[in-house]
Write a protein that holds these residues in place. Structure first.
Motif, PDB file in Angstrom:
ATOM      1  N   LYS A 148      -2.299  -8.233 -12.981  1.00 43.48           N
ATOM      2  CA  LYS A 148      -3.496  -9.055 -12.846  1.00 43.48           C
ATOM      3  C   LYS A 148      -3.557  -9.572 -11.423  1.00 43.48           C
ATOM      4  CE  LYS A 148      -3.865 -12.733 -15.492  1.00 43.48           C
ATOM      5  NZ  LYS A 148      -4.219 -13.906 -16.289  1.00 43.48           N
ATOM      6  N   THR A 149      -4.659  -9.262 -10.739  1.00 43.54           N
ATOM      7  CA  THR A 149      -4.900  -9.759  -9.388  1.00 43.54           C
ATOM      8  C   THR A 149      -6.020 -10.791  -9.464  1.00 43.54           C
ATOM      9  OG1 THR A 149      -6.536  -8.059  -8.883  1.00 43.54           O
ATOM     10  CG2 THR A 149      -4.238  -7.536  -8.378  1.00 43.54           C
ATOM     11  N   TRP A 150      -6.438 -11.300  -8.323  1.00 45.12           N
ATOM     12  CA  TRP A 150      -7.478 -12.324  -8.304  1.00 45.12           C
ATOM     13  C   TRP A 150      -8.803 -11.824  -8.874  1.00 45.12           C
ATOM     14  CZ3 TRP A 150     -12.132 -12.005  -5.725  1.00 45.12           C
ATOM     15  CH2 TRP A 150     -12.279 -10.941  -4.841  1.00 45.12           C
ATOM     16  N   ASP A 151      -9.019 -10.493  -8.874  1.00 42.74           N
ATOM     17  CA  ASP A 151     -10.307  -9.969  -9.310  1.00 42.74           C
ATOM     18  C   ASP A 151     -10.237  -9.004 -10.483  1.00 42.74           C
ATOM     19  OD1 ASP A 151      -9.059  -7.954  -7.869  1.00 42.74           O
ATOM     20  OD2 ASP A 151     -10.877  -7.286  -6.876  1.00 42.74           O
ATOM     21  N   GLY A 152      -9.130  -9.005 -11.216  1.00 42.61           N
ATOM     22  CA  GLY A 152      -9.056  -8.157 -12.397  1.00 42.61           C
ATOM     23  C   GLY A 152      -7.688  -7.542 -12.604  1.00 42.61           C
ATOM     24  N   ILE A 153      -7.625  -6.612 -13.534  1.00 42.91           N
ATOM     25  CA  ILE A 153      -6.366  -5.945 -13.877  1.00 42.91           C
ATOM     26  C   ILE A 153      -6.429  -4.507 -13.376  1.00 42.91           C
ATOM     27  CG2 ILE A 153      -4.919  -5.139 -15.779  1.00 42.91           C
ATOM     28  CD1 ILE A 153      -5.723  -7.639 -17.310  1.00 42.91           C
ATOM     29  N   ILE A 154      -5.369  -4.084 -12.677  1.00 45.51           N
ATOM     30  CA  ILE A 154      -5.275  -2.723 -12.159  1.00 45.51           C
ATOM     31  C   ILE A 154      -3.908  -2.147 -12.491  1.00 45.51           C
ATOM     32  CG2 ILE A 154      -6.925  -3.095 -10.284  1.00 45.51           C
ATOM     33  CD1 ILE A 154      -4.507  -3.299  -8.370  1.00 45.51           C
ATOM     34  N   GLN A 155      -3.777  -0.833 -12.411  1.00 48.53           N
ATOM     35  CA  GLN A 155      -2.496  -0.169 -12.621  1.00 48.53           C
ATOM     36  C   GLN A 155      -1.897   0.177 -11.271  1.00 48.53           C
ATOM     37  OE1 GLN A 155      -2.657   3.085 -15.356  1.00 48.53           O
ATOM     38  NE2 GLN A 155      -0.501   3.580 -15.132  1.00 48.53           N
ATOM     39  N   VAL A 156      -0.616  -0.197 -11.079  1.00 49.23           N
ATOM     40  CA  VAL A 156       0.070   0.011  -9.803  1.00 49.23           C
ATOM     41  C   VAL A 156       1.412   0.671 -10.072  1.00 49.23           C
ATOM     42  CG1 VAL A 156       0.987  -1.138  -7.748  1.00 49.23           C
ATOM     43  CG2 VAL A 156      -1.037  -2.063  -8.869  1.00 49.23           C
ATOM     44  N   LYS A 157       1.745   1.689  -9.276  1.00 49.71           N
ATOM     45  CA  LYS A 157       3.046   2.356  -9.403  1.00 49.71           C
ATOM     46  C   LYS A 157       4.172   1.404  -8.991  1.00 49.71           C
ATOM     47  CE  LYS A 157       1.425   7.047  -8.548  1.00 49.71           C
ATOM     48  NZ  LYS A 157       1.550   8.222  -7.677  1.00 49.71           N
ATOM     49  N   ILE A 158       5.362   1.647  -9.510  1.00 51.30           N
ATOM     50  CA  ILE A 158       6.527   0.801  -9.238  1.00 51.30           C
ATOM     51  C   ILE A 158       6.797   0.688  -7.742  1.00 51.30           C
ATOM     52  CG2 ILE A 158       9.020   0.565  -9.568  1.00 51.30           C
ATOM     53  CD1 ILE A 158       8.676   2.118 -12.197  1.00 51.30           C
TER      54      ILE A 158
ATOM     55  N   MET B 135       0.815  -1.215   0.000  1.00 48.46           N
ATOM     56  CA  MET B 135       0.000   0.000   0.000  1.00 48.46           C
ATOM     57  C   MET B 135       0.850   1.267   0.000  1.00 48.46           C
ATOM     58  SD  MET B 135      -3.252   0.789   2.306  1.00 48.46           S
ATOM     59  CE  MET B 135      -3.778   2.432   2.595  1.00 48.46           C
ATOM     60  N   LYS B 136       1.812   1.386   0.852  1.00 47.05           N
ATOM     61  CA  LYS B 136       2.777   2.479   0.942  1.00 47.05           C
ATOM     62  C   LYS B 136       2.227   3.842   0.530  1.00 47.05           C
ATOM     63  CE  LYS B 136       7.138   1.473  -0.117  1.00 47.05           C
ATOM     64  NZ  LYS B 136       8.318   1.261  -0.951  1.00 47.05           N
ATOM     65  N   ARG B 137       1.408   4.433   1.392  1.00 51.41           N
ATOM     66  CA  ARG B 137       0.856   5.779   1.214  1.00 51.41           C
ATOM     67  C   ARG B 137       0.043   5.946  -0.069  1.00 51.41           C
ATOM     68  NH1 ARG B 137       6.313   7.016   2.692  1.00 51.41           N
ATOM     69  NH2 ARG B 137       6.643   7.503   0.517  1.00 51.41           N
ATOM     70  N   ASN B 138      -0.622   4.894  -0.509  1.00 48.70           N
ATOM     71  CA  ASN B 138      -1.467   4.993  -1.684  1.00 48.70           C
ATOM     72  C   ASN B 138      -2.873   4.512  -1.320  1.00 48.70           C
ATOM     73  OD1 ASN B 138      -2.740   4.921  -4.139  1.00 48.70           O
ATOM     74  ND2 ASN B 138      -1.051   3.952  -5.212  1.00 48.70           N
ATOM     75  N   PRO B 139      -3.769   5.430  -0.992  1.00 46.15           N
ATOM     76  CA  PRO B 139      -5.103   5.033  -0.542  1.00 46.15           C
ATOM     77  C   PRO B 139      -5.901   4.275  -1.600  1.00 46.15           C
ATOM     78  CG  PRO B 139      -4.988   7.412  -0.849  1.00 46.15           C
ATOM     79  CD  PRO B 139      -3.601   6.883  -1.020  1.00 46.15           C
ATOM     80  N   GLU B 140      -5.540   4.405  -2.876  1.00 48.15           N
ATOM     81  CA  GLU B 140      -6.236   3.672  -3.933  1.00 48.15           C
ATOM     82  C   GLU B 140      -6.023   2.166  -3.807  1.00 48.15           C
ATOM     83  OE1 GLU B 140      -4.888   5.269  -7.626  1.00 48.15           O
ATOM     84  OE2 GLU B 140      -5.655   7.264  -7.193  1.00 48.15           O
ATOM     85  N   LEU B 141      -4.975   1.761  -3.095  1.00 47.32           N
ATOM     86  CA  LEU B 141      -4.675   0.339  -2.940  1.00 47.32           C
ATOM     87  C   LEU B 141      -5.208  -0.234  -1.632  1.00 47.32           C
ATOM     88  CD1 LEU B 141      -1.028   0.317  -4.323  1.00 47.32           C
ATOM     89  CD2 LEU B 141      -3.120  -0.388  -5.488  1.00 47.32           C
TER      90      LEU B 141
ATOM     91  N   GLU C  44       1.343  -7.764 -16.115  1.00 41.75           N
ATOM     92  CA  GLU C  44       0.757  -7.957 -17.442  1.00 41.75           C
ATOM     93  C   GLU C  44       1.374  -7.018 -18.476  1.00 41.75           C
ATOM     94  OE1 GLU C  44      -1.919 -10.122 -18.577  1.00 41.75           O
ATOM     95  OE2 GLU C  44      -1.186 -11.138 -16.784  1.00 41.75           O
ATOM     96  N   GLU C  45       1.671  -5.778 -18.052  1.00 44.34           N
ATOM     97  CA  GLU C  45       2.253  -4.792 -18.967  1.00 44.34           C
ATOM     98  C   GLU C  45       3.127  -3.839 -18.167  1.00 44.34           C
ATOM     99  OE1 GLU C  45       0.827  -1.356 -22.143  1.00 44.34           O
ATOM    100  OE2 GLU C  45      -0.623  -2.834 -21.461  1.00 44.34           O
ATOM    101  N   VAL C  46       4.302  -3.524 -18.707  1.00 44.93           N
ATOM    102  CA  VAL C  46       5.244  -2.625 -18.045  1.00 44.93           C
ATOM    103  C   VAL C  46       5.139  -1.253 -18.699  1.00 44.93           C
ATOM    104  CG1 VAL C  46       7.678  -2.209 -17.520  1.00 44.93           C
ATOM    105  CG2 VAL C  46       6.785  -4.540 -17.501  1.00 44.93           C
TER     106      VAL C  46
END
Length: 159
Positions: A84-94, A57-63, A74-76
């Protein structure tokens, strides 16, 4: 003397806070100082497609609620990855991805589990089943136990 030190500290804190407050960029989108610095000196994204990572999570309330989940890259992108997580595809910062140090075989096994989980239609599931799948998305080992595998197989056949 202590009052002048306190006032200097307060002044410094206010300046620091003002510099870290999000500012508007070229496209009127809010950007943090860190994002602006990152754009000036791009660091190559260390992730590769197909790798297994853990979301931090590290200071990211969206997570919120996703901390500790494992995911498959899935994509860099430049400063983030589509995962890809258990419930779909999301965008996550490095900075919100952590390496889990699995071997190639273990990563293939995790990808197989991920593929099984992603084929289950989420909207039809009962809350208890969703919680079970969510917990599978947080397991800290690259395999399912015999019981977990049986339950997952049952869920796959029933949906």
């Amino acid at each position: 003397m202590s009052n002048s030190i306190n006032s200097l500290e307060t002044k410094y804190q206010k300046n620091f806070i003002n510099k870290t407050v999000k500012s508007k960029g070229k496209n009127n989108k809010k950007r943090s100082v860190v994002d602006e610095i990152r754009e000036r000196r791009p660091v190559p994204n260390p992730w590769r497609v197909g790798e297994v990572a853990q979301i931090v999570m590290k200071r990211n309330p969206e997570l919120k609620g996703r901390s500790g989940q494992w995911c498959i890259i899935e994509e860099v992108l430049n400063f983030s990855c589509l995962v890809k997580t258990w419930d779909g595809i999301i965008q996550v910062k490095i900075e919100n991805l952590k390496d889990v140090y699995y071997s190639s075989k273990q990563q293939r096994d995790m990808k197989a589990i991920s593929d099984r989980l992603s084929q289950i239609p989420q909207q039809q599931l009962e809350d208890s089943v969703k919680k079970f799948l969510e917990e599978l998305g947080k397991i800290e080992r690259p395999f399912l136990t015999a019981l977990e595998d049986k339950i997952l197989t049952l869920i796959e056949t029933e949906t």
